[in-house]
Design a protein around this motif. Structure first.
Motif, mmCIF file in Angstrom:
data_model
loop_
_atom_site.group_PDB
_atom_site.id
_atom_site.type_symbol
_atom_site.label_atom_id
_atom_site.label_comp_id
_atom_site.label_asym_id
_atom_site.label_seq_id
_atom_site.Cartn_x
_atom_site.Cartn_y
_atom_site.Cartn_z
ATOM 1 N N VAL A 190 73.132 120.877 36.098
ATOM 2 C CA VAL A 190 74.228 121.673 36.657
ATOM 3 C C VAL A 190 75.373 121.682 35.653
ATOM 4 N N VAL A 191 75.898 122.872 35.378
ATOM 5 C CA VAL A 191 76.970 123.061 34.400
ATOM 6 C C VAL A 191 78.216 123.540 35.134
ATOM 7 N N LEU A 192 79.290 122.786 35.012
ATOM 8 C CA LEU A 192 80.512 123.074 35.765
ATOM 9 C C LEU A 192 81.661 123.390 34.816
ATOM 10 N N GLY A 193 82.180 124.607 34.937
ATOM 11 C CA GLY A 193 83.343 124.989 34.168
ATOM 12 C C GLY A 193 84.544 125.268 35.033
ATOM 13 N N LEU A 219 79.262 110.911 40.187
ATOM 14 C CA LEU A 219 78.936 112.278 40.588
ATOM 15 C C LEU A 219 78.608 113.148 39.384
ATOM 16 N N VAL A 220 79.296 112.920 38.269
ATOM 17 C CA VAL A 220 79.136 113.714 37.054
ATOM 18 C C VAL A 220 78.539 112.839 35.962
ATOM 19 N N THR A 221 77.659 113.423 35.146
ATOM 20 C CA THR A 221 77.003 112.685 34.070
ATOM 21 C C THR A 221 77.865 112.613 32.823
ATOM 22 N N ARG A 222 78.352 113.779 32.375
ATOM 23 C CA ARG A 222 79.138 113.849 31.144
ATOM 24 C C ARG A 222 80.322 114.792 31.340
ATOM 25 N N VAL A 223 81.455 114.424 30.746
ATOM 26 C CA VAL A 223 82.650 115.265 30.755
ATOM 27 C C VAL A 223 82.923 115.696 29.321
ATOM 28 N N VAL A 224 83.164 116.994 29.140
ATOM 29 C CA VAL A 224 83.467 117.534 27.810
ATOM 30 C C VAL A 224 84.783 118.289 27.874
ATOM 31 N N GLU A 225 85.366 118.543 26.730
ATOM 32 C CA GLU A 225 86.585 119.335 26.684
ATOM 33 C C GLU A 225 86.282 120.766 27.120
ATOM 34 N N ASP A 226 87.315 121.454 27.564
ATOM 35 C CA ASP A 226 87.113 122.775 28.149
ATOM 36 C C ASP A 226 86.479 123.775 27.181
ATOM 37 N N ASP A 227 86.764 123.626 25.901
ATOM 38 C CA ASP A 227 86.218 124.566 24.924
ATOM 39 C C ASP A 227 84.880 124.103 24.338
ATOM 40 N N ALA A 228 84.310 123.036 24.915
ATOM 41 C CA ALA A 228 83.075 122.475 24.355
ATOM 42 C C ALA A 228 81.927 122.482 25.355
ATOM 43 N N LEU A 229 82.035 123.306 26.393
ATOM 44 C CA LEU A 229 81.007 123.286 27.434
ATOM 45 C C LEU A 229 79.656 123.762 26.903
ATOM 46 N N ASP A 230 79.637 124.878 26.192
ATOM 47 C CA ASP A 230 78.364 125.395 25.690
ATOM 48 C C ASP A 230 77.742 124.440 24.676
ATOM 49 N N ALA A 231 78.565 123.857 23.825
ATOM 50 C CA ALA A 231 78.055 122.894 22.855
ATOM 51 C C ALA A 231 77.516 121.650 23.553
ATOM 52 N N GLY A 232 78.217 121.227 24.596
ATOM 53 C CA GLY A 232 77.759 120.068 25.358
ATOM 54 C C GLY A 232 76.438 120.338 26.050
ATOM 55 N N LEU A 233 76.304 121.543 26.610
ATOM 56 C CA LEU A 233 75.043 121.911 27.245
ATOM 57 C C LEU A 233 73.917 121.952 26.223
ATOM 58 N N GLN A 234 74.184 122.519 25.055
ATOM 59 C CA GLN A 234 73.137 122.601 24.033
ATOM 60 C C GLN A 234 72.674 121.214 23.602
ATOM 61 N N VAL A 238 74.587 116.373 35.309
ATOM 62 C CA VAL A 238 75.742 117.225 35.631
ATOM 63 C C VAL A 238 76.733 117.156 34.482
ATOM 64 N N LEU A 239 77.014 118.319 33.916
ATOM 65 C CA LEU A 239 77.950 118.442 32.802
ATOM 66 C C LEU A 239 79.184 119.180 33.299
ATOM 67 N N ALA A 240 80.369 118.623 33.077
ATOM 68 C CA ALA A 240 81.603 119.226 33.584
ATOM 69 C C ALA A 240 82.684 119.219 32.514
ATOM 70 N N THR A 241 83.496 120.263 32.515
ATOM 71 C CA THR A 241 84.663 120.259 31.640
ATOM 72 C C THR A 241 85.755 119.395 32.256
ATOM 73 N N ARG A 242 86.669 118.960 31.410
ATOM 74 C CA ARG A 242 87.694 118.028 31.855
ATOM 75 C C ARG A 242 88.590 118.617 32.945
ATOM 76 N N SER A 243 88.763 119.933 32.968
ATOM 77 C CA SER A 243 89.680 120.551 33.934
ATOM 78 C C SER A 243 89.049 120.817 35.297
ATOM 79 N N VAL A 244 87.755 120.558 35.438
ATOM 80 C CA VAL A 244 87.087 120.820 36.713
ATOM 81 C C VAL A 244 87.656 119.905 37.793
#
Length: 248
Positions: free
Chosen positions: A97-100, A172-187, A117-123
């Motif tokens: 699950v990818v959360l932006g 609840l969440v596996t990894r948190v990434v910066e808001d501009d790094a969601l696609d890179a984090g998913l990859q 579950v991958l989420a950006t910091r602002s979620v």
């Protein structure tokens, strides 16, 4: 009728995208029906090793469709949401699950059932059911095994908003990434998963989710009935109508 959920398979990944912007991906009858069908299609597609679930817009999911909830019984909707959680948990493929953007109430059931579950910091997240005279009944099936008991009590009872960092801290969440790094984090996640074999995924998921699936099968019917009873109560209808009138 315009499709609210899309499926695309490419490079070994089945991407399921929620695309119901008008109600912030609320769990309407149409959306959950299409989501279930696409999960089945992704499961049976030999070209897909991994399933990704994400939103086409900022909000991942706003929870139950309250406009539908005020019009009739939610028994079917509750049972369908339980079925979606079971589909995700029993899938032989990893579900990411990818959360932006924000996730509220029933949408957290999809998050709880996912493998990664991958989420950006602002979620932000919130279990707002108590503020509508409801309880997070059916989504407790996947959330309670993920959360510490104290965190569950806090978040279920207060309905307060919490951020991605706290969500990761409580499981609840596996990894948190910066808001501009969601696609890179998913990859990065997909690159790691791409090295796995279907048999390994199938057998490992069975180990990981055995207790969760057993919990769904044991408690699902009772919690669906509880959810339907609460949605149909006078107190909840009054609270939901008041909420909808404030939104207008």
């Amino acid at each position: 009728m315009t499709e609210l959920v899309h499926l695309d398979v490419a490079d070994g990944v089945a991407t399921i995208t929620l695309d119901s912007e008008h109600n912030r991906n609320a769990l309407s009858r149409q959306l959950v029906t299409e989501l279930g069908a696409h999960l089945d299609s992704a499961e049976s597609d030999a070209d897909a090793k991994v399933i990704v679930l994400r939103s086409a817009h900022r909000v991942f999911c706003s929870g139950a469709d309250l406009s539908e909830a005020t019009e009739g019984s939610m028994q079917e909707g509750a049972s369908t949401l339980i079925g979606l959680q079971r589909r995700i948990a029993t899938s032989v493929k990893p579900v990411v699950v990818v959360l932006g953007g924000p996730v509220r109430a029933g949408g957290l059931g999809l998050v709880g059932a996912a493998d990664i579950v991958l989420a950006t910091r602002s979620v932000t997240f919130a279990l707002t059911e108590v503020r509508l005279a409801l309880a997070p009944a059916v989504i407790s099936l996947s959330l309670l095994p993920r959360l510490s008991p104290r965190a569950a009590s806090d978040l279920f009872l207060t309905g307060r908003t919490f951020d991605a960092a706290e969500a990761a801290e409580i499981g609840l969440v596996t990894r948190v990434v910066e808001d501009d790094a969601l696609d890179a984090g998913l990859q990065a996640v997909l690159d790691d998963l791409g090295q796995g074999y279907p048999q390994g995924f199938r057998e490992t998921k069975a180990l990981l989710n055995h207790d969760l699936v057993e919990r769904i099968d044991r408690l699902g019917d009772r919690l669906a009935e509880q959810s339907a009873r609460l949605f149909g109560s006078d107190e909840a209808r009054e609270a939901m109508l008041a909420f909808l009138s404030r939104k207008r």
